[in-house]
Design a protein around this motif. Structure first.
Motif, PDB file in Angstrom:
ATOM      1  N   GLU A  73      49.089 -42.123 -10.565  1.00 42.16           N
ATOM      2  CA  GLU A  73      49.306 -43.376  -9.680  1.00 42.16           C
ATOM      3  C   GLU A  73      47.539 -43.301  -9.910  1.00 42.16           C
ATOM      4  O   GLU A  73      46.356 -42.772  -9.974  1.00 42.16           O
ATOM      5  CB  GLU A  73      49.585 -42.533  -8.340  1.00 42.16           C
ATOM      6  CG  GLU A  73      51.209 -42.295  -8.412  1.00 42.16           C
ATOM      7  CD  GLU A  73      52.121 -43.357  -7.828  1.00 42.16           C
ATOM      8  OE1 GLU A  73      51.531 -44.018  -8.270  1.00 42.16           O
ATOM      9  OE2 GLU A  73      53.355 -43.141  -9.240  1.00 42.16           O
ATOM     10  N   PRO A  74      47.644 -44.764  -9.505  1.00 40.83           N
ATOM     11  CA  PRO A  74      46.208 -45.601  -9.050  1.00 40.83           C
ATOM     12  C   PRO A  74      45.225 -44.327  -8.722  1.00 40.83           C
ATOM     13  O   PRO A  74      43.820 -44.295  -8.796  1.00 40.83           O
ATOM     14  CB  PRO A  74      46.131 -46.678  -8.070  1.00 40.83           C
ATOM     15  CG  PRO A  74      47.576 -47.238  -9.219  1.00 40.83           C
ATOM     16  CD  PRO A  74      48.850 -45.596  -9.528  1.00 40.83           C
ATOM     17  N   ASP A  75      46.351 -44.047  -7.500  1.00 39.20           N
ATOM     18  CA  ASP A  75      44.607 -43.127  -6.694  1.00 39.20           C
ATOM     19  C   ASP A  75      44.550 -41.528  -6.973  1.00 39.20           C
ATOM     20  O   ASP A  75      43.727 -41.065  -6.914  1.00 39.20           O
ATOM     21  CB  ASP A  75      45.395 -42.854  -4.714  1.00 39.20           C
ATOM     22  CG  ASP A  75      46.906 -42.299  -5.488  1.00 39.20           C
ATOM     23  OD1 ASP A  75      47.547 -43.374  -5.844  1.00 39.20           O
ATOM     24  OD2 ASP A  75      47.215 -41.248  -5.007  1.00 39.20           O
ATOM     25  N   SER A  78      41.581 -42.351 -10.045  1.00 41.32           N
ATOM     26  CA  SER A  78      40.619 -42.909  -9.017  1.00 41.32           C
ATOM     27  C   SER A  78      39.539 -41.964  -8.347  1.00 41.32           C
ATOM     28  O   SER A  78      38.278 -41.338  -8.316  1.00 41.32           O
ATOM     29  CB  SER A  78      40.795 -43.629  -7.568  1.00 41.32           C
ATOM     30  OG  SER A  78      39.442 -43.914  -6.842  1.00 41.32           O
ATOM     31  N   ARG A  79      40.712 -40.519  -8.390  1.00 43.45           N
ATOM     32  CA  ARG A  79      40.297 -39.389  -7.990  1.00 43.45           C
ATOM     33  C   ARG A  79      39.483 -39.042  -8.789  1.00 43.45           C
ATOM     34  O   ARG A  79      38.615 -37.694  -8.741  1.00 43.45           O
ATOM     35  CB  ARG A  79      41.215 -38.480  -6.351  1.00 43.45           C
ATOM     36  CG  ARG A  79      41.362 -38.799  -5.489  1.00 43.45           C
ATOM     37  CD  ARG A  79      42.307 -38.829  -4.250  1.00 43.45           C
ATOM     38  NE  ARG A  79      43.649 -37.954  -4.768  1.00 43.45           N
ATOM     39  CZ  ARG A  79      44.746 -39.086  -4.250  1.00 43.45           C
ATOM     40  NH1 ARG A  79      44.510 -39.589  -3.864  1.00 43.45           N
ATOM     41  NH2 ARG A  79      45.525 -38.088  -5.121  1.00 43.45           N
ATOM     42  N   LEU A  82      37.542 -42.322 -11.247  1.00 36.93           N
ATOM     43  CA  LEU A  82      37.317 -43.982 -12.377  1.00 36.93           C
ATOM     44  C   LEU A  82      37.156 -44.402 -11.790  1.00 36.93           C
ATOM     45  O   LEU A  82      38.224 -44.704 -10.917  1.00 36.93           O
ATOM     46  CB  LEU A  82      38.367 -43.919 -13.331  1.00 36.93           C
ATOM     47  CG  LEU A  82      38.632 -45.635 -14.201  1.00 36.93           C
ATOM     48  CD1 LEU A  82      37.791 -45.329 -15.478  1.00 36.93           C
ATOM     49  CD2 LEU A  82      40.042 -45.758 -14.750  1.00 36.93           C
ATOM     50  N   PHE A  83      36.090 -45.878 -12.101  1.00 35.86           N
ATOM     51  CA  PHE A  83      36.412 -46.121 -10.415  1.00 35.86           C
ATOM     52  C   PHE A  83      36.354 -48.178 -10.988  1.00 35.86           C
ATOM     53  O   PHE A  83      35.759 -48.278 -12.650  1.00 35.86           O
ATOM     54  CB  PHE A  83      34.880 -46.580  -9.810  1.00 35.86           C
ATOM     55  CG  PHE A  83      34.803 -47.817  -9.338  1.00 35.86           C
ATOM     56  CD1 PHE A  83      35.091 -47.401  -7.362  1.00 35.86           C
ATOM     57  CD2 PHE A  83      34.136 -48.977  -8.843  1.00 35.86           C
ATOM     58  CE1 PHE A  83      35.009 -48.196  -6.151  1.00 35.86           C
ATOM     59  CE2 PHE A  83      34.171 -50.020  -7.951  1.00 35.86           C
ATOM     60  CZ  PHE A  83      34.678 -49.399  -6.600  1.00 35.86           C
ATOM     61  N   PHE A 100      37.596 -48.337   5.241  1.00 41.39           N
ATOM     62  CA  PHE A 100      37.961 -47.754   4.211  1.00 41.39           C
ATOM     63  C   PHE A 100      37.963 -47.131   3.306  1.00 41.39           C
ATOM     64  O   PHE A 100      38.100 -46.494   2.696  1.00 41.39           O
ATOM     65  CB  PHE A 100      38.007 -49.930   3.457  1.00 41.39           C
ATOM     66  CG  PHE A 100      38.727 -50.098   2.255  1.00 41.39           C
ATOM     67  CD1 PHE A 100      39.632 -48.892   1.701  1.00 41.39           C
ATOM     68  CD2 PHE A 100      38.518 -50.420   0.715  1.00 41.39           C
ATOM     69  CE1 PHE A 100      40.525 -49.037   0.419  1.00 41.39           C
ATOM     70  CE2 PHE A 100      38.703 -50.443  -0.152  1.00 41.39           C
ATOM     71  CZ  PHE A 100      40.229 -49.694  -0.846  1.00 41.39           C
ATOM     72  N   ALA A 103      37.663 -43.549   4.886  1.00 42.99           N
ATOM     73  CA  ALA A 103      39.876 -43.184   4.044  1.00 42.99           C
ATOM     74  C   ALA A 103      38.848 -43.241   2.514  1.00 42.99           C
ATOM     75  O   ALA A 103      39.818 -42.058   1.896  1.00 42.99           O
ATOM     76  CB  ALA A 103      40.468 -44.238   4.507  1.00 42.99           C
ATOM     77  N   ALA A 104      37.860 -43.803   2.033  1.00 43.14           N
ATOM     78  CA  ALA A 104      38.258 -42.848   0.761  1.00 43.14           C
ATOM     79  C   ALA A 104      37.302 -42.207  -0.020  1.00 43.14           C
ATOM     80  O   ALA A 104      37.965 -41.100  -0.849  1.00 43.14           O
ATOM     81  CB  ALA A 104      38.062 -44.313   0.115  1.00 43.14           C
ATOM     82  N   ALA A 107      39.692 -39.861   1.187  1.00 42.83           N
ATOM     83  CA  ALA A 107      40.718 -38.727   0.338  1.00 42.83           C
ATOM     84  C   ALA A 107      40.603 -38.362  -1.151  1.00 42.83           C
ATOM     85  O   ALA A 107      40.973 -37.528  -1.638  1.00 42.83           O
ATOM     86  CB  ALA A 107      41.343 -40.543  -0.544  1.00 42.83           C
ATOM     87  N   ARG A 108      38.650 -38.141  -1.099  1.00 44.85           N
ATOM     88  CA  ARG A 108      38.443 -36.712  -1.792  1.00 44.85           C
ATOM     89  C   ARG A 108      37.987 -35.493  -1.713  1.00 44.85           C
ATOM     90  O   ARG A 108      38.377 -34.795  -2.566  1.00 44.85           O
ATOM     91  CB  ARG A 108      37.072 -37.527  -2.528  1.00 44.85           C
ATOM     92  CG  ARG A 108      37.711 -39.566  -3.416  1.00 44.85           C
ATOM     93  CD  ARG A 108      36.129 -40.098  -3.547  1.00 44.85           C
ATOM     94  NE  ARG A 108      36.370 -40.645  -4.738  1.00 44.85           N
ATOM     95  CZ  ARG A 108      37.353 -41.813  -5.063  1.00 44.85           C
ATOM     96  NH1 ARG A 108      38.039 -41.651  -3.124  1.00 44.85           N
ATOM     97  NH2 ARG A 108      37.945 -43.294  -5.724  1.00 44.85           N
ATOM     98  N   GLN A 158      30.959 -50.569  -2.427  1.00 51.89           N
ATOM     99  CA  GLN A 158      32.183 -49.171  -2.704  1.00 51.89           C
ATOM    100  C   GLN A 158      31.473 -47.499  -4.059  1.00 51.89           C
ATOM    101  O   GLN A 158      32.416 -47.252  -4.193  1.00 51.89           O
ATOM    102  CB  GLN A 158      33.711 -50.161  -2.733  1.00 51.89           C
ATOM    103  CG  GLN A 158      34.138 -49.823  -1.891  1.00 51.89           C
ATOM    104  CD  GLN A 158      35.482 -51.871  -1.904  1.00 51.89           C
ATOM    105  OE1 GLN A 158      36.030 -50.817  -2.246  1.00 51.89           O
ATOM    106  NE2 GLN A 158      34.960 -52.752  -1.703  1.00 51.89           N
ATOM    107  N   LEU A 162      31.640 -43.866  -3.633  1.00 53.31           N
ATOM    108  CA  LEU A 162      32.502 -43.138  -4.250  1.00 53.31           C
ATOM    109  C   LEU A 162      31.629 -42.355  -5.183  1.00 53.31           C
ATOM    110  O   LEU A 162      32.658 -41.378  -5.828  1.00 53.31           O
ATOM    111  CB  LEU A 162      33.513 -43.946  -4.337  1.00 53.31           C
ATOM    112  CG  LEU A 162      34.081 -44.987  -3.560  1.00 53.31           C
ATOM    113  CD1 LEU A 162      35.254 -45.867  -3.801  1.00 53.31           C
ATOM    114  CD2 LEU A 162      34.706 -43.711  -2.016  1.00 53.31           C
TER     115      LEU A 162
END
Ligand SMILES: Nc1ncnc2c1ncn2[C@@H]1O[C@H](COP(=O)(O)OP(=O)(O)OP(=O)(O)O)[C@@H](O)[C@H]1O
Ligand SMILES: [Mg+2]
Lengths: 250, 468
Positions: A73-75, A78-79, A82-83, A100, A103-104, A107-108, A158, A162
């Motif tokens: 999944e994209p998320d 990301s986690r 990869l950005f 936003f 929240a990101a 999520a980590r 961002q 991140l």
């Protein structure tokens, strides 16, 4: 090895093959640039690596520090670190930049843990100051009504918040004025370090004067057709892409 | 009192059956006998029984409003519904006296905790009757009345009878007639002149039984210059069969009074929620309906304010969230009946998956009035391609000494937006939640803090459920 490694990647969208067996490895600590004609599949590569649901992977592999990322999944990707700084960042009305990014960040963290608001804002403001962004932007909806240049700065904001392991910057320089180009490039350069790999997609040699790459790749029709040092960018600027395409066919 | 053993065999008290869990059960289906049973159990005055029986006739005569409303209404089978179920009629004053199963239900819903934290009074209704009802003693001394409808009509007829059924006449619509025939539970509130409640009063409506209809009746009278905030919450367990909730809520704000009526409803997917809510605002009075509709199979609800006194103000702030298999048909009614009255309607709806939301607004401003204002904004957010929204505004303005503004928008959360957010590490459901919360955020702020937290959580839960 610690790298973003792509081998013989083939991908299509709506039954149209775009990536035709692309191979590329970006080890940590290096900056690579991809240049190539419009429609050659540069953004496609970025989106396929990010797990965009519209693309179908037809073959090959992609790993992030030896961990497969295709089909995730994209998320999740990301986690894993990869950005992607988008060529066209989406507008998300109603969701503020601060909420936003927070929240990101959350999520980590492990389930139930949250970043502390005070620390978060301190860090956010520092990065905004560095990027020359007005602090009032934190309360604005994400990219909503932003100018092209503001959107690009927001992508870099961002990215810095991140701390990804690998960054793909898709035409982050397009639409930036000269001052913004410098500020954004400085932002990227600050993120250069031995623990991070960076892939810069661009049409302009000028960006690569600010963000000096270790390697320049030329992409054409869904493949890397040539790789060289930073001087390759200069040569492309002078001669265009036709000679490379011809050589590639020959 | 009627004991369970009598209830079981006494056919002329209605076609009912005995259920071990309930001491009082009017049986299945609707008839004059059922109504007589309810009235008798409640030991009502003859005029109330009369009122009920007339209402039954009206209900039977009225057609379903399917010429403008959804055909789904035809799927309500009035013959299989149980119209009255209670353990007893007298609500307890302490939670300890409430039967364990009922108490546990409300504890799980967090009601006693909220009461301790921030409420001036609580009424907790379990199926047809309140199981618990208590109010701050100070307020009692000041003359505030906060009781159930049965008690209200019996013990304070001089206050409540005058307004009962006056804001919403029995014949207003088929469901107000049904409620008038079989109503039970709900709150009767009176705030004396000048008394301003610092903390809200709350009612919680819990449907527990299957095939059941809940018909609470609420009447709030805020006397001159008084202020009150009333909050209601509702839930029901999920059953295979459908459940009917059909309330009537009448508010009366006398000169200079302020009433805020806050609803957070979270019905399960099997509930037909057909509610009539209307307020009367006298001179310089202010009535605000703050409404959040989550869940249910079909909700039809158009809170209204009749602005009858000069400078009266009315407001409807509403959020509706329609998920798969749900239709939120909501809106507002503003009837301007005096000079310099103003009304404001802000409605936001969210449709997810196959969910459908409709907005129906009605604004009346006769031409002989001067200085009236209405502002209506309705925004819809669609989460998937097959989500649906529609708007039916009906604005009747005559004369040019008045002003009306109407704005409507429809926006969509696109797959590209979700991908963008996921690329930053947010799960799909979380990304959608953020978009939805962002969309309704300004309205959520209108809810009391304690409720807005709950609301956000509910929205998150809905979004989680909506992704595969
Ligand atoms: N949904 C789609 N259906 C069919 N073809 C598509 C779709 N999306 C992209 N393509 C095609 O894929 C090809 C590669 O597009 P991509 O955006 O990756 O190019 P690019 O190298 O990033 O170009 P640019 O330099 O203009 O940004 C293009 O020919 C494009 O038209
Ligand atoms: Mg591109």
């Amino acid at each position: 090895m610690n790298s973003l490694k792509i081998e013989n990647l083939q991908a299509s969208i709506e039954d149209k093959a775009i990536l035709h067996g692309l191979s590329l490895e970006i080890p940590k600590g290096e900056v690579h640039a991809i240049m190539g004609p419009n429609g050659s599949g540069k953004s496609t590569l970025a989106k396929v690596l990010s797990g965009h649901p519209s693309y179908k992977v037809d073959g090959g592999s992609a790993t992030l520090d030896e961990e497969n990322i295709l089909g995730l999944e994209p998320d999740e990707i990301s986690r894993l670190g990869l950005f992607l700084a988008f060529q066209y960042p989406m507008e998300v009305p109603g969701v503020t930049i601060a909420n936003f990014i927070r929240a990101a960040r959350n999520a980590r963290l492990p389930e139930g843990e949250k970043v502390k608001a005070v620390d978060f804002y301190k860090e956010l403001y520092e990065h905004m100051d560095d990027l020359g962004m007005d602090r009032k932007f934190t309360a604005r909806s994400l990219n909503d009504g932003f100018s092209g240049g503001e959107k690009k700065r927001c992508e870099i904001l961002q990215m810095s918040m991140l701390s990804p392991k690998y960054c793909i910057l898709d035409e982050t320089d397009s639409g930036l004025d000269i001052d913004a180009l410098r500020v954004v490039s400085e932002g990227v350069n600050r993120m250069r370090n031995p623990d991070r790999g960076i892939l810069v997609i661009t049409h302009y040699q000028r960006l690569l004067e600010y963000i000096v790459p270790d390697y320049v790749h030329v992409m054409s029709e869904g493949k890397i057709v040539r790789t060289g040092g930073k001087e390759l960018a200069l040569e492309l600027e002078e001669r265009g892409y036709d000679w490379i395409k011809q050589e590639a066919v020959a | 009192m009627i004991s369970p053993s009598q209830v079981e065999v006494d056919r002329d008290k209605g076609n009912f059956h005995y259920d071990t869990d309930y001491s009082f059960d009017a049986g299945i289906g609707l008839s004059e006998d059922v109504i007589r049973y309810i009235s008798e159990v409640k030991e009502e005055d003859p005029w109330v029984l009369d009122f009920r029986l007339k209402a039954l006739k009206t209900f039977e005569k009225k057609p379903m409003p399917t010429h403008w409303a959804t055909e789904d209404l035809k799927n309500i089978n009035f013959d299989v519904i149980r119209y009255y179920l209670a353990k007893g009629q007298k609500p307890s004053r302490t939670w300890d006296e409430v039967p364990d199963d009922v108490k546990n239900t409300f504890e799980r819903l967090g009601i006693p905790e909220q009461e301790r934290k921030f409420l001036a009074g609580v009424e907790a209704q379990f199926d047809s009757e309140a199981a618990y009802s208590r109010m701050n003693e100070e307020l009692e001394k000041e003359g505030v009345i906060f009781v159930g409808s049965t008690e209200g009509l019996k013990e304070h007829p001089e206050i409540f009878r005058k307004w009962f059924g006056k804001v919403i006449p029995t014949s207003d619509n088929k469901f107000s007639a049904l409620n008038s025939a079989v109503f039970s539970g709900g709150s009767f509130i009176y705030i004396p002149p000048g008394v301003k409640l610092a903390q809200p009063l709350q009612a919680y409506f819990r449907i527990n039984a299957e095939n059941f209809g809940q018909f609470e009746r609420t009447l709030i009278i805020a006397d001159e210059g008084s202020e009150v905030m009333y909050m209601e919450g509702c839930t029901a367990p999920k059953f295979e069969t459908s459940t009917l909730h059909s309330a009537v809520v009448e508010l009366v704000a006398l000169k200079g009074a302020k009433i805020q009526y806050v609803t957070v409803q979270n019905w399960s997917n099997n509930v037909f929620n057909l509610v009539t809510k209307r307020a009367l605002a006298e001179e310089e009075a202010e009535v605000r309906w703050i409404d959040c509709n989550i869940g249910s199979r079909l909700t039809m609800k158009y809170p209204g304010v009749i602005l009858r006194g000069r400078k009266a103000r009315g407001e409807v702030v509403s959020i509706a969230l329609a998920n798969d298999g749900q239709h939120q048909d909501t809106g507002a009614k503003m009837v301007h009946a005096a000079d310099e009255t103003s009304s404001n309607v802000v409605s936001k709806s969210i449709s997810i998956g196959e969910g459908r939301s409709s907005y129906r607004g009605l604004v009346q401003m006769p031409g002989h009035l001067k200085g009236c204002k209405n502002n209506t904004e309705c925004d819809a957010l669609l989460i998937n391609n097959n989500s649906q929204t529609d708007t039916y505004p009906a604005i009747t303005v005559q004369g040019d000494a008045n002003s009306v503004q109407h704005e409507a928008s429809v926006s969509k959360v696109s797959a590209e937006q979700i991908f963008y957010m996921q690329q930053r590490g947010l799960g799909e459901a979380e990304a959608m939640s953020l978009c939805v919360n962002g969309f309704v955020n300004d309205l959520i702020r209108e809810f009391p803090m304690e409720y807005s937290v709950e609301l956000k959580r509910l929205i998150d839960l809905e979004m989680e459920g909506s992704v595969g």
